[in-house]
Design an enzyme around this catalytic site. Structure first.
Site, PDB file in Angstrom:
ATOM      1  N   LYS A 155     -43.191 -23.811  25.734  1.00  0.00           N
ATOM      2  CA  LYS A 155     -42.488 -24.500  26.827  1.00  0.00           C
ATOM      3  C   LYS A 155     -42.530 -26.026  26.640  1.00  0.00           C
ATOM      4  CE  LYS A 155     -45.240 -22.677  29.993  1.00  0.00           C
ATOM      5  NZ  LYS A 155     -46.141 -21.842  29.159  1.00  0.00           N
ATOM      6  N   ARG A 182     -45.036 -20.199  38.905  1.00  0.00           N
ATOM      7  CA  ARG A 182     -45.826 -19.174  38.221  1.00  0.00           C
ATOM      8  C   ARG A 182     -46.171 -18.006  39.125  1.00  0.00           C
ATOM      9  NH1 ARG A 182     -48.222 -23.017  34.074  1.00  0.00           N
ATOM     10  NH2 ARG A 182     -49.625 -21.690  32.948  1.00  0.00           N
ATOM     11  N   ARG A 191     -53.512 -25.419  18.375  1.00  0.00           N
ATOM     12  CA  ARG A 191     -52.732 -26.486  19.029  1.00  0.00           C
ATOM     13  C   ARG A 191     -53.503 -27.798  19.096  1.00  0.00           C
ATOM     14  NH1 ARG A 191     -50.082 -25.527  24.737  1.00  0.00           N
ATOM     15  NH2 ARG A 191     -52.150 -24.728  25.231  1.00  0.00           N
ATOM     16  N   ARG A 207     -57.158 -29.194  23.858  1.00  0.00           N
ATOM     17  CA  ARG A 207     -57.292 -28.962  25.301  1.00  0.00           C
ATOM     18  C   ARG A 207     -58.519 -28.108  25.599  1.00  0.00           C
ATOM     19  NH1 ARG A 207     -51.586 -27.041  27.745  1.00  0.00           N
ATOM     20  NH2 ARG A 207     -52.921 -25.492  28.726  1.00  0.00           N
ATOM     21  N   ARG A 218     -55.720 -16.351  30.786  1.00  0.00           N
ATOM     22  CA  ARG A 218     -54.409 -16.979  31.021  1.00  0.00           C
ATOM     23  C   ARG A 218     -53.293 -15.966  30.799  1.00  0.00           C
ATOM     24  NH1 ARG A 218     -55.213 -22.012  27.249  1.00  0.00           N
ATOM     25  NH2 ARG A 218     -52.999 -22.436  27.622  1.00  0.00           N
TER      26      ARG A 218
HETATM   27  P1  AP5 Z   1     -46.684 -25.333  23.609  1.00  0.00           P
HETATM   28  O1  AP5 Z   1     -45.292 -25.862  23.566  1.00  0.00           O
HETATM   29  O2  AP5 Z   1     -47.780 -26.289  23.851  1.00  0.00           O
HETATM   30  O3  AP5 Z   1     -46.768 -24.084  24.614  1.00  0.00           O
HETATM   31  P2  AP5 Z   1     -46.679 -24.002  26.178  1.00  0.00           P
HETATM   32  O4  AP5 Z   1     -45.761 -22.875  26.492  1.00  0.00           O
HETATM   33  O5  AP5 Z   1     -46.390 -25.329  26.789  1.00  0.00           O
HETATM   34  O6  AP5 Z   1     -48.158 -23.517  26.478  1.00  0.00           O
HETATM   35  P3  AP5 Z   1     -49.265 -23.996  27.507  1.00  0.00           P
HETATM   36  O7  AP5 Z   1     -50.594 -23.503  26.995  1.00  0.00           O
HETATM   37  O8  AP5 Z   1     -49.115 -25.461  27.811  1.00  0.00           O
HETATM   38  O9  AP5 Z   1     -48.900 -23.159  28.709  1.00  0.00           O
HETATM   39  P4  AP5 Z   1     -49.794 -22.850  29.866  1.00  0.00           P
HETATM   40  O10 AP5 Z   1     -48.765 -22.287  30.748  1.00  0.00           O
HETATM   41  O11 AP5 Z   1     -50.970 -22.019  29.598  1.00  0.00           O
HETATM   42  O12 AP5 Z   1     -50.461 -24.262  30.237  1.00  0.00           O
HETATM   43  P5  AP5 Z   1     -50.156 -25.318  31.364  1.00  0.00           P
HETATM   44  O13 AP5 Z   1     -50.528 -26.646  30.867  1.00  0.00           O
HETATM   45  O14 AP5 Z   1     -48.810 -25.108  31.925  1.00  0.00           O
HETATM   46  O15 AP5 Z   1     -46.927 -24.545  22.238  1.00  0.00           O
HETATM   47  C1  AP5 Z   1     -48.169 -23.909  21.977  1.00  0.00           C
HETATM   48  C2  AP5 Z   1     -48.559 -24.078  20.491  1.00  0.00           C
HETATM   49  O16 AP5 Z   1     -47.643 -23.351  19.678  1.00  0.00           O
HETATM   50  C3  AP5 Z   1     -48.499 -25.525  19.996  1.00  0.00           C
HETATM   51  O17 AP5 Z   1     -49.496 -25.691  19.059  1.00  0.00           O
HETATM   52  C4  AP5 Z   1     -47.106 -25.628  19.357  1.00  0.00           C
HETATM   53  O18 AP5 Z   1     -47.058 -26.612  18.348  1.00  0.00           O
HETATM   54  C5  AP5 Z   1     -46.922 -24.223  18.803  1.00  0.00           C
HETATM   55  N1  AP5 Z   1     -45.538 -23.757  18.820  1.00  0.00           N
HETATM   56  C6  AP5 Z   1     -44.585 -24.033  19.760  1.00  0.00           C
HETATM   57  N2  AP5 Z   1     -43.432 -23.416  19.458  1.00  0.00           N
HETATM   58  C7  AP5 Z   1     -43.655 -22.725  18.296  1.00  0.00           C
HETATM   59  C8  AP5 Z   1     -42.842 -21.892  17.459  1.00  0.00           C
HETATM   60  N3  AP5 Z   1     -41.560 -21.639  17.777  1.00  0.00           N
HETATM   61  N4  AP5 Z   1     -43.417 -21.353  16.347  1.00  0.00           N
HETATM   62  C9  AP5 Z   1     -44.718 -21.604  16.035  1.00  0.00           C
HETATM   63  N5  AP5 Z   1     -45.539 -22.396  16.780  1.00  0.00           N
HETATM   64  C10 AP5 Z   1     -45.007 -22.951  17.892  1.00  0.00           C
HETATM   65  O19 AP5 Z   1     -51.210 -24.877  32.487  1.00  0.00           O
HETATM   66  C11 AP5 Z   1     -52.602 -24.987  32.262  1.00  0.00           C
HETATM   67  C12 AP5 Z   1     -53.369 -24.469  33.468  1.00  0.00           C
HETATM   68  O20 AP5 Z   1     -53.019 -25.261  34.631  1.00  0.00           O
HETATM   69  C13 AP5 Z   1     -53.064 -23.030  33.878  1.00  0.00           C
HETATM   70  O21 AP5 Z   1     -53.849 -22.102  33.174  1.00  0.00           O
HETATM   71  C14 AP5 Z   1     -53.395 -23.063  35.375  1.00  0.00           C
HETATM   72  O22 AP5 Z   1     -54.776 -23.017  35.589  1.00  0.00           O
HETATM   73  C15 AP5 Z   1     -52.913 -24.451  35.790  1.00  0.00           C
HETATM   74  N6  AP5 Z   1     -51.508 -24.458  36.239  1.00  0.00           N
HETATM   75  C16 AP5 Z   1     -50.479 -25.139  35.670  1.00  0.00           C
HETATM   76  N7  AP5 Z   1     -49.331 -24.915  36.331  1.00  0.00           N
HETATM   77  C17 AP5 Z   1     -49.641 -24.070  37.354  1.00  0.00           C
HETATM   78  C18 AP5 Z   1     -48.870 -23.438  38.366  1.00  0.00           C
HETATM   79  N8  AP5 Z   1     -47.535 -23.644  38.465  1.00  0.00           N
HETATM   80  N9  AP5 Z   1     -49.504 -22.613  39.215  1.00  0.00           N
HETATM   81  C19 AP5 Z   1     -50.847 -22.395  39.143  1.00  0.00           C
HETATM   82  N10 AP5 Z   1     -51.628 -22.945  38.197  1.00  0.00           N
HETATM   83  C20 AP5 Z   1     -51.030 -23.779  37.293  1.00  0.00           C
HETATM   84 MG    MG Z   2     -47.478 -26.656  28.011  1.00  0.00          MG
END
Ligand code: AP5
Ligand code: MG
Length: 214
Positions: free
Chosen positions: A13, A88, A127, A160, A171
């Site tokens: 994402k 989410r 990552r 992270r 997660r």
């Molecule tokens: P990346 O683009 O970083 O993936 P992402 O989908 O953004 O993953 P996140 O881990 O950020 O998602 P998340 O939903 O767990 O975390 P968030 O910060 O939102 O890509 C991942 C890796 O793969 C990278 O190394 C990248 O280079 C690689 N990659 C990308 N595309 C690729 C491809 N096509 N091929 C190969 N490799 C690739 O949330 C964190 C925490 O915050 C949650 O756990 C929760 O506790 C809280 N939180 C956040 N939002 C909410 C909400 N709305 N409600 C409740 N809690 C929330």
């Molecule tokens: Mg992200």
């Protein structure tokens, strides 16, 4: 353009949102990035969210909806925005619909990046994220041009706190239980675009822009 990038943790994402910012010049709204900034600033909200995030659980809806309400009211969202990691839960999705309806705006597209669980662990454990702008890289699949330096803003890349094999399991559990049902919600709304997120980063980007041009 009012867009959403949707998918499991590590689906890509944040990576794809960066290309949307460049193309449409609209802000990315990542609830994860906003929460991490609040933790770094040691605010009350950040300290409360930290325990949930470290355990790989979702932060309560009331906190998240408050964050989004404030963020969407800011001037830079007037020409559009990219939601990343929000909503989410069904409660968050319903709150977003109500908020957008009150603002007289609607969602143009939800881009869902479909990646099976077995690929997620490798993506998350390799990552590296920018300590300043939050951009994501991967040591093997998507390396930065200079080792441990962000391509976008030249700040240091870090790991992270929640990027470990143990937390990834919680997660993914939270994603399947609470977030995946939203695929149905947005399909019924007629805005859902499902993409194969297992392709290379540049192929996913090309598929996304093709879908957005339709
Ligand atoms: P990346 O683009 O970083 O993936 P992402 O989908 O953004 O993953 P996140 O881990 O950020 O998602 P998340 O939903 O767990 O975390 P968030 O910060 O939102 O890509 C991942 C890796 O793969 C990278 O190394 C990248 O280079 C690689 N990659 C990308 N595309 C690729 C491809 N096509 N091929 C190969 N490799 C690739 O949330 C964190 C925490 O915050 C949650 O756990 C929760 O506790 C809280 N939180 C956040 N939002 C909410 C909400 N709305 N409600 C409740 N809690 C929330
Ligand atoms: Mg992200």
């Amino acid at each position: 353009m009012n867009l959403m990038v949707f998918g499991a943790p590590g689906a890509g994402k944040g990576t794809q949102a960066k290309f949307l910012i460049e193309k449409y010049d609209i802000p990315q709204i990542s609830t994860g990035d906003i929460l991490r900034a609040a933790i770094a600033d040691k605010t009350d909200m950040g300290m409360e969210a930290k325990n949930f995030m470290d355990a790989g659980k979702l932060v309560p809806d009331s906190t998240i909806i408050g964050i989004i309400k404030d963020r969407l009211a800011q001037d830079d969202c007037k020409k559009g925005f990219i939601l990343d990691g929000f909503p989410r839960t069904l409660g968050q999705a319903e709150a977003l619909s109500e908020l957008m309806s009150n603002m007289n705006i609607s969602l143009d597209k939800v881009i869902s990046l479909n990646v099976p669980d077995e690929l997620i662990v490798g993506r998350i454990t390799g990552r590296r994220v920018c300590s300043s702008c939050g951009a994501s890289f991967h040591v093997d699949f998507n390396p930065s041009k200079k080792e441990d330096i962000c391509d976008y803003c030249e700040s240091e890349l870090i790991i992270r706190k929640d990027d470990n094999a143990e937390t990834v399991k919680s997660r993914l559990g939270a994603y399947h239980d609470q977030t995946a049902p939203l695929i149905d919600f947005y399909t019924k709304m007629g805005v859902m675009v499902e993409l194969d997120g297992t392709k290379d980063v540049s192929e996913v980007t090309a598929d996304m822009f093709t879908a957005l041009s339709k």
